[in-house]
Write a protein that holds these residues in place. Structure first.
Motif, PDB file in Angstrom:
ATOM      1  N   LYS A 204       0.833  -1.208   0.000  1.00  0.00           N
ATOM      2  CA  LYS A 204       0.000   0.000   0.000  1.00  0.00           C
ATOM      3  C   LYS A 204       0.865   1.255   0.000  1.00  0.00           C
ATOM      4  N   LYS A 205       1.934   1.197   0.793  1.00  0.00           N
ATOM      5  CA  LYS A 205       2.812   2.369   0.882  1.00  0.00           C
ATOM      6  C   LYS A 205       3.984   2.181  -0.072  1.00  0.00           C
ATOM      7  N   ILE A 206       3.854   2.852  -1.172  1.00  0.00           N
ATOM      8  CA  ILE A 206       4.740   2.561  -2.292  1.00  0.00           C
ATOM      9  C   ILE A 206       5.513   3.798  -2.719  1.00  0.00           C
ATOM     10  N   GLY A 207       6.819   3.620  -2.936  1.00  0.00           N
ATOM     11  CA  GLY A 207       7.659   4.753  -3.326  1.00  0.00           C
ATOM     12  C   GLY A 207       8.127   4.673  -4.770  1.00  0.00           C
ATOM     13  N   TYR A 208       8.689   5.758  -5.214  1.00  0.00           N
ATOM     14  CA  TYR A 208       9.168   5.828  -6.595  1.00  0.00           C
ATOM     15  C   TYR A 208      10.489   6.584  -6.621  1.00  0.00           C
ATOM     16  N   LEU A 209      11.510   5.923  -7.148  1.00  0.00           N
ATOM     17  CA  LEU A 209      12.821   6.569  -7.263  1.00  0.00           C
ATOM     18  C   LEU A 209      13.140   6.718  -8.747  1.00  0.00           C
ATOM     19  N   SER A 210      13.236   7.933  -9.182  1.00  0.00           N
ATOM     20  CA  SER A 210      13.334   8.196 -10.625  1.00  0.00           C
ATOM     21  C   SER A 210      14.746   8.530 -11.075  1.00  0.00           C
ATOM     22  N   ALA A 211      15.026   8.201 -12.320  1.00  0.00           N
ATOM     23  CA  ALA A 211      16.233   8.705 -12.969  1.00  0.00           C
ATOM     24  C   ALA A 211      15.987  10.171 -13.292  1.00  0.00           C
ATOM     25  N   PRO A 212      17.038  10.905 -13.581  1.00  0.00           N
ATOM     26  CA  PRO A 212      16.842  12.307 -13.945  1.00  0.00           C
ATOM     27  C   PRO A 212      15.934  12.399 -15.166  1.00  0.00           C
ATOM     28  N   ASN A 242       6.489  10.264  -1.314  1.00  0.00           N
ATOM     29  CA  ASN A 242       7.193   8.999  -1.544  1.00  0.00           C
ATOM     30  C   ASN A 242       7.978   8.996  -2.852  1.00  0.00           C
ATOM     31  N   TYR A 243       8.177  10.185  -3.370  1.00  0.00           N
ATOM     32  CA  TYR A 243       8.840  10.326  -4.665  1.00  0.00           C
ATOM     33  C   TYR A 243      10.180  11.046  -4.526  1.00  0.00           C
ATOM     34  N   GLU A 244      11.158  10.518  -5.205  1.00  0.00           N
ATOM     35  CA  GLU A 244      12.445  11.223  -5.231  1.00  0.00           C
ATOM     36  C   GLU A 244      13.081  11.029  -6.602  1.00  0.00           C
ATOM     37  N   GLY A 257      20.085   9.052  -3.696  1.00  0.00           N
ATOM     38  CA  GLY A 257      18.660   9.253  -3.955  1.00  0.00           C
ATOM     39  C   GLY A 257      17.816   8.501  -2.928  1.00  0.00           C
ATOM     40  N   MET A 258      18.244   7.294  -2.625  1.00  0.00           N
ATOM     41  CA  MET A 258      17.519   6.470  -1.653  1.00  0.00           C
ATOM     42  C   MET A 258      17.540   7.134  -0.286  1.00  0.00           C
ATOM     43  N   GLU A 259      18.692   7.639   0.073  1.00  0.00           N
ATOM     44  CA  GLU A 259      18.832   8.306   1.361  1.00  0.00           C
ATOM     45  C   GLU A 259      17.870   9.491   1.453  1.00  0.00           C
ATOM     46  N   LYS A 260      17.858  10.265   0.383  1.00  0.00           N
ATOM     47  CA  LYS A 260      16.996  11.444   0.338  1.00  0.00           C
ATOM     48  C   LYS A 260      15.526  11.050   0.404  1.00  0.00           C
ATOM     49  N   LEU A 261      15.188  10.030  -0.367  1.00  0.00           N
ATOM     50  CA  LEU A 261      13.791   9.595  -0.405  1.00  0.00           C
ATOM     51  C   LEU A 261      13.298   9.223   0.988  1.00  0.00           C
ATOM     52  N   LEU A 262      14.095   8.436   1.682  1.00  0.00           N
ATOM     53  CA  LEU A 262      13.672   7.963   3.009  1.00  0.00           C
ATOM     54  C   LEU A 262      13.598   9.097   4.025  1.00  0.00           C
ATOM     55  N   HIS A 264      12.121  11.824   3.663  1.00  0.00           N
ATOM     56  CA  HIS A 264      10.827  12.521   3.674  1.00  0.00           C
ATOM     57  C   HIS A 264       9.643  11.619   3.361  1.00  0.00           C
ATOM     58  N   SER A 265       9.907  10.359   3.050  1.00  0.00           N
ATOM     59  CA  SER A 265       8.793   9.471   2.700  1.00  0.00           C
ATOM     60  C   SER A 265       8.161   8.882   3.953  1.00  0.00           C
ATOM     61  N   GLU A 266       6.998   8.261   3.755  1.00  0.00           N
ATOM     62  CA  GLU A 266       6.472   7.465   4.865  1.00  0.00           C
ATOM     63  C   GLU A 266       7.214   6.133   4.879  1.00  0.00           C
ATOM     64  N   GLU A 267       6.827   5.235   5.741  1.00  0.00           N
ATOM     65  CA  GLU A 267       7.488   3.931   5.838  1.00  0.00           C
ATOM     66  C   GLU A 267       7.078   3.051   4.663  1.00  0.00           C
ATOM     67  N   ILE A 268       7.685   3.247   3.519  1.00  0.00           N
ATOM     68  CA  ILE A 268       7.267   2.491   2.347  1.00  0.00           C
ATOM     69  C   ILE A 268       7.707   1.027   2.430  1.00  0.00           C
ATOM     70  N   THR A 269       6.890   0.161   1.817  1.00  0.00           N
ATOM     71  CA  THR A 269       7.227  -1.269   1.797  1.00  0.00           C
ATOM     72  C   THR A 269       7.619  -1.720   0.402  1.00  0.00           C
TER      73      THR A 269
END
Lengths: 361, 361
Positions: A204-212, A242-244, A257-262, A264-269
DNA sequence: CTGAAAGCGCTTACAG
DNA sequence: CTGAAAGCGCTTACAG
C-alpha cells in the motif's frame, strides 16, 4: 599489364617492401575491361547485377573479377552514386560518461550494426568535435552519410531538434524528434504493470525513485505516469512525498537518492526504481542502514542491466528488448533510405522479469 | 546560379519538401570558382592551405566558401588523394560477448576516437560479416582505410597475423602481431609488484587465479610470469597447486574458478586474480562459503573495472592507463600513416591502486 | 601567383 | 545485349 599488377601486388603483400601503397596496385574495372574485352560500363553492370546482360558475359566477367581479386572502390562508387553506404551514429556519453561502454546503448548498437552490415552499410560515429568543431549535419555532408541513427544525444541539443528538417533519413531509439521516427519501449505500460505487481502483492505504501528527467527523452516521465496510473487503477493515489529523483545515472546517485527519499517518505514497503543501476545503489544504501530487499522493502527495477553475476541476481525488473529495437530501427531506417515511408513512432514491449525482490503480504 | 542553389538548399532544410536530396544542392568548388572568378585548382589550394597563393585571393575564397556554406566532399577528396581519413577498428567481442560495452576496450576506444578526430579521422569498425563475408583487408580496401587499430581480435585469427604484411599502417593495443607496433601495459612488472605486496604483508601461502590464456595476447602469461618471478625474488617458490585458470572472462567464471582452485590448493591467505571481473566472481564464491576478503583471504585484482559503486570499492587492483595507451596508439598510428616509423613495442606503466583487500600479518 | 588539362574509379543515360 | 561519352567533386603536376 594487369598481370604485372597482380604480381607486384602479391609481392607487396608478401614482403611489405613498400609501405601504404596498396591502392597503387588496386585492380579497377578498366583492368577487368582490358582482360575480358568488354567495356567498363558492361563490367559495372555485371558486377552490380543490374540491367540486362548476356548470361555468359556476366559469368565471364565475374570469373575474371574473382581471379584478379577485384575489389570495388567505395570512394568512386560513392562519388558517382551519391550513396556512401554509411550510417551516422549519434551517441553522446554526457549522461553516464561511458560512451561505447553504456550497457543499454552499447548492446543496442551491436545489434543494429549487425543488421545494417548485412545490407552493406558501415557505421560512422558522428561528432561535434570532429576536425575542430563540425556540426553533426556538416559531418554528415562531409561523409555523405546515407542515414542517421540517434541513440543517445545530449539533452535539449538544438541541433538534434533540427534533424528532422535536414532531409537526411533518420531514426531515433530514445528521443522524440520532430519529423523523425522513434522506436522506443512501452514505458507507460511497464509503469502500469509495476504498480499492479506491487498492489497484487499487497503493498500500500509505495515509493518511486526516478532517474533524472530529460526534456527530450520520454522514458522517465512515461514510466512515472504509467506507475501513477497503475496505482490509481487499483484505487491507490500516489503520495508525492514517496517520490524522489536522482541527479545522475550511476550507483552513487541511486545510493544518495535512496537516502533522500527515506528522509521525507512514509514507511514504504515497496519501491519502483526507473533503472537498475540506480536500484543497485539504492540497495546498497538500504544495506548500509540495515534494511534488506525484499524482507524490509520490495523493489522493481528497469533495464536488466547485465552488470551482476547471474547467481547474485534477485532484482525483478523490466528488460528492454534491445535486439528488437535495434532490428526495427535498422529496418525502418533502411526503408526510409530507399524512399519507403514509415510510422512516426513504434513501441516495443518490455518483458517483466520476475525474480525475488517482491515480498507478498 | 549559385544563389539559386543556396536558396533552394535553405528551402529544403526548412521545409523538408524533398527527401534525401541534400547532395543535389551541395556547393562545390566550381560554384566557388564561378562566384570568385578564380579557377577550381586555385579554390582547392585556398581551401587546403597548401601551395603558394596570394593572401588576398585566399581570403576572398575563404570568405566566399564560408558565405556559401561550402563543405568538402570526402568521397571526391578520397578518390583523388587516395586518403579516406578513415581508421579501421578491429574489436571482436568473442571473449566477453559485450562488444562496445567492454569495460576496458570501450574506454580505450573512446579516448582513441577523440584523439584521431582532432586530426580529421573517423573510426570505421571492420567486420568479417560485412556485405556477406568480406575479410578485414578487403573491407579496408573497399573503404580505402588509411590505418588500422587492433583493439581485440579473435584469438589466433590467421587474418590478424597477416596484417603486418598488408602494407596498411597498423597498431595493436593488446596482441603481438608480426610487423605491427603494440602498445601494452607493463604486465610482467605488475605481476612482480603484486607478489611483493603480498609478501610484504607477511603472506606465504599465495594463490593465483588466471584469466583464460590467449595464444596471441601476452597479458595473462606476462602477469603470471611476473608474479612467479616476484615471489621467487622474495625467496618463495610458487606452488602449482595454488594455481587455477578460469574458462571465461565473466563473474560466473570467477566464481567457478575460485571453487575449483580451493578444491586443490592449500589453505591460501592471499590471491592474485588477473582481472577484476573474475575477482568479483571469486569474492562471491568466498562469501558463499562464509569467507571474507580480506579477513580470511587477501586479494589483488587487475583492471580497475569501474563496475562497482565507489562507496563499495575495496579491492586493491592495477589500473591500466587506458588513456595513455589510447593516446600513444593514436600518435604512433598517425605517424605511421605519414610515413614516420616507430618502435615495435611500447610499454605503459600500470598504477597500483591500494584499497583495503590486503590484510597484514 | 594562377589556370588548363587530365585523372582518381565508378555509374548513368543514351545510342546502336 | 553492349559501348562511347560525360559526369560525380576534388587534386596533381605542369605551364605560363
Amino acid at each position: 599489364m594487369r598481370h604485372l599488377k597482380v604480381l607486384i601486388s602479391f609481392y607487396v603483400y608478401s614482403t611489405n617492401l613498400f609501405n601504404n601503397d596498396l591502392s597503387d596496385f588496386m585492380v579497377t574495372i578498366y583492368d577487368l575491361a582490358r582482360e575480358t574485352g568488354f567495356s567498363a560500363p558492361t563490367i559495372s553492370k555485371a558486377l552490380n547485377g543490374n540491367g540486362r546482360l548476356n548470361k555468359e558475359t556476366r559469368e565471364k566477367i565475374l570469373k575474371a573479377a574473382e581471379k584478379a581479386g577485384y575489389k570495388p572502390n567505395m570512394a568512386a562508387k560513392s562519388l558517382s552514386t551519391k550513396q556512401s553506404k554509411l550510417i551516422g551514429v549519434i551517441l553522446e556519453d554526457a549522461s553516464m560518461n561511458r560512451g561505447f561502454e553504456h550497457p543499454l546503448f552499447g548492446g543496442l548498437l551491436n545489434k543494429f550494426r549487425k543488421e545494417i552490415e548485412m545490407a552493406g552499410y558501415d557505421l560512422l560515429f558522428l561528432s561535434k568535435h570532429f576536425n575542430g568543431g563540425m556540426s553533426y549535419i556538416d559531418h554528415c555532408i562531409y561523409r555523405d552519410v546515407d542515414g542517421i541513427i540517434v541513440v543517445n544525444p545530449i539533452d535539449e541539443d538544438p541541433e538534434i531538434a533540427k534533424l528532422g528538417e535536414s532531409g537526411i533519413p533518420c531514426i531515433s531509439t530514445n528521443e522524440f524528434i520532430d519529423g523523425v521516427c522513434t522506436v522506443v519501449s512501452e514505458n507507460f505500460e511497464s509503469g502500469v504493470l509495476a504498480a499492479k505487481k506491487f498492489v497484487e502483492a499487497g503493498h500500500k505504501k509505495i515509493g518511486y525513485l526516478s532517474a533524472p528527467f530529460r526534456k527530450t527523452s520520454p522514458a522517465a516521465k512515461e514510466r512515472f505516469d504509467g506507475f501513477v496510473k497503475g496505482l490509481a487503477d487499483c484505487g491507490i493515489s500516489f503520495d508525492d512525498k514517496n517520490y524522489e529523483i536522482c541527479d545522475h545515472w550511476n550507483e552513487e546517485a541511486g545510493f544518495k537518492g535512496m537516502e533522500k527519499l527515506l528522509s521525507h517518505s512514509e514507511e514504504i514497503t515497496a519501491l519502483f526504481v526507473t533503472c537498475d543501476t540506480l536500484a543497485f545503489g539504492a540497495i546498497s544504501y538500504l544495506e548500509k542502514i540495515g534494511k534488506k530487499v525484499p524482507d524490509d522493502i520490495s523493489m522493481i527495477g528497469f533495464d536488466d542491466d547485465d552488470l551482476v553475476m547471474p547467481s547474485n541476481l534477485f532484482l525483478s525488473t523490466f528488460r528492454q528488448n534491445r535486439d528488437k529495437i535495434a532490428e526495427l530501427s535498422a529496418e525502418l531506417l533502411l526503408n526510409k533510405i530507399s524512399g519507403i515511408p514509415g510510422p512516426d513512432i513504434v513501441r516495443v514491449p518490455t518483458e517483466f522479469i520476475e525474480r525475488s525482490s517482491i515480498k507478498n503480504y
